[in-house]
Design an enzyme around this catalytic site. Structure first.
Site, PDB file in Angstrom:
ATOM      1  N   HIS A  75       0.717  -1.135  -0.080  1.00 32.47           N
ATOM      2  CA  HIS A  75       0.153  -0.070  -0.193  1.00 32.47           C
ATOM      3  C   HIS A  75       0.918   1.176  -0.068  1.00 32.47           C
ATOM      4  CE1 HIS A  75      -3.650   2.194   0.846  1.00 32.47           C
ATOM      5  NE2 HIS A  75      -3.005   3.020   1.524  1.00 32.47           N
ATOM      6  N   ASN A 114      -2.534  -6.331   6.834  1.00 35.93           N
ATOM      7  CA  ASN A 114      -0.959  -5.574   7.147  1.00 35.93           C
ATOM      8  C   ASN A 114      -1.103  -4.381   6.628  1.00 35.93           C
ATOM      9  OD1 ASN A 114       1.621  -4.940   6.715  1.00 35.93           O
ATOM     10  ND2 ASN A 114       2.151  -7.176   6.709  1.00 35.93           N
ATOM     11  N   GLY A 143       1.233  -2.440   5.688  1.00 35.62           N
ATOM     12  CA  GLY A 143       2.279  -2.235   4.451  1.00 35.62           C
ATOM     13  C   GLY A 143       1.981  -3.018   3.275  1.00 35.62           C
ATOM     14  N   GLU A 144       0.997  -3.999   3.378  1.00 36.66           N
ATOM     15  CA  GLU A 144       0.310  -4.935   2.338  1.00 36.66           C
ATOM     16  C   GLU A 144      -0.866  -4.328   1.652  1.00 36.66           C
ATOM     17  OE1 GLU A 144       1.193  -8.957   3.294  1.00 36.66           O
ATOM     18  OE2 GLU A 144       3.479  -8.597   3.025  1.00 36.66           O
ATOM     19  N   MET A 145      -2.026  -4.927   2.134  1.00 38.15           N
ATOM     20  CA  MET A 145      -3.127  -4.454   1.410  1.00 38.15           C
ATOM     21  C   MET A 145      -3.849  -3.224   2.390  1.00 38.15           C
ATOM     22  SD  MET A 145      -4.250  -8.323   0.575  1.00 38.15           S
ATOM     23  CE  MET A 145      -5.607  -8.243  -0.836  1.00 38.15           C
TER      24      MET A 145
END
Ligand code: HEM
Ligand code: HEM
Length: 332
Positions: A85, A125, A127-129
């Site tokens: 993201h 997360n 830092g991810e989705m």
């Protein structure tokens, strides 16, 4: 005679002892063919496939599981570390989802017990989705076209995070890659490998790679120290299994990755530091076995590793149901 203690070799002997017992039970080879997927519930796997490809499970409406585990490219993103993201760079290399069902646990440090437990991670997360389970579930609830798929899979159209992760895990169970040339050879087709590839397999066995990379997935079934003989200077802050167990002995222990389809899943290691297979094989020889392979030996091992590329999962691209007016729109 001068006594020389070789920690690498002593460790290897310990690792190989249980392996030879396992060998006897599996026809002598430390690696076994991968069986094709058995789909327990096709409707659940079908729903899971849709969710795996649906970017609306992310805050940006742009990132799906397939963004980082690209099933057209061996189930990985081919980046040193993934981009999540807001273009955030993650701390660790994304392993392939292909054959992940054979892993003793999920993630490099094994912090998720199984695929279902893992699937909830990336959605929430930051830092991810960068979504939350509640927001993801609420988003799916606004999409009328999902109702039928949930009903077919679970008997009712109720959307819960438990069902979402169950469906994704059921889909992932189908992502196996049978019928590699190496598997054909294992099953008796002695013409499936060239002399160089076979010499590479012999080196892979005789120099001790199979102590850690064995079984149907050629890995995935133990945690081992990265840097057994020589310290490995990682470019990632990750410390491996110690994050889960708190035991100092587990520092820099990582799940041994599967080597199935390794030709497709570059770059290599948890920090993605090795760009090519010759580089990864050279590093493994040095830091795990205290052995410097000649250029010819290295090339043979690499030739063998490339025979582990199996039949990739084939399916029609899922066409996802349209958003409704109430479906949240992408957020930065
Ligand atoms: C690890 C599946 C989304 C990056 C994994 C693993 C699985 C998986 C099964 C463990 C593999 C193994 O340990 O061998 C999924 C699913 C997703 C998803 C089902 C969607 C819900 C993403 C996204 C990204 C990503 C969007 C990138 C932004 C990673 C990374 C790891 C990982 C970096 C390794 C993390 C670690 O070990 O600490 N994923 N993934 N994944 N995935 Fe994903
Ligand atoms: C990673 C090959 C020996 C444990 C890897 C990778 C390759 C490889 C290609 C990268 C896979 C990926 O990132 O997807 C070999 C070869 C070996 C060998 C050719 C023999 C020369 C060993 C031994 C052990 C071991 C003996 C255990 C003592 C591991 C671990 C990783 C790994 C823990 C992940 C390390 C990390 O990412 O930090 N191996 N390997 N390997 N291997 Fe080996």
């Amino acid at each position: 005679m001068k006594f020389e203690f070789k920690p690498g070799l002593a460790l290897l002997a310990c690792l190989l002892a249980p392996l030879s017992a396992a060998n006897a039970a599996t026809g002598g080879e430390p690696i076994q063919p991968i069986a094709p997927a058995r789909v327990a519930s096709p409707a659940t796997a079908e729903l899971g496939k849709m969710l795996f490809f649906d970017p609306r499970l992310s805050k940006s409406g742009f990132i799906s599981c397939n963004s980082c585990h690209n099933l057209s490219m061996g189930g990985s993103d081919n980046l040193k570390s993934s981009i999540g993201h807001g273009w955030q760079k993650g701390p660790i290399n994304a392993p392939t989802v292909l054959n992940s069902r054979f892993n003793l646990a999920q993630f490099w440090d094994g912090r998720a017990a199984d695929l279902k437990a893992q699937a909830g991670g990336p959605i929430a997360n930051p830092g991810e989705m960068a979504y939350s389970h509640e927001l993801a579930v609420n988003t799916l609830k606004t999409i009328p076209g999902y109702r039928g798929a949930f009903k077919k899979a679970f008997g009712s159209d109720e959307v819960t995070i438990d069902r979402v992760t169950q469906a994704i895990a059921t889909f992932e169970e189908t992502l196996v890659t049978p019928d590699s040339r190496f598997d054909k050879w294992l099953k008796g087709d002695k013409k499936a490998l060239t002399a160089d590839e076979l010499a590479g397999y012999k080196l892979f066995k005789d120099s001790g790679c199979v102590a850690c990379h064995n079984g149907p997935a050629v890995g995935g079934n133990s945690y081992q120290k990265m840097g057994v003989v020589e310290p490995y200077k990682a470019s990632s802050p990750a410390e491996g299994r110690v994050a889960v167990t708190g035991q100092d002995a587990d520092r820099f222990n990582f799940k041994v990755p599967t080597l199935r389809n390794v030709e497709l899943t570059y770059p290599y290691f948890h920090d993605g530091a090795a760009n090519t297979l010759p580089e990864a094989v050279d590093t493994m020889g040095r830091v795990q076995l205290g052995r410097k392979f000649s250029a010819e030996e290295n090339a043979r091992i690499v030739a063998f590793l490339k025979t582990l590329t199996g039949k990739q999962p084939q399916f029609a691209m899922p066409i996802l149901p349209p958003s409704a007016d109430a479906t949240p729109r992408p957020k930065p």
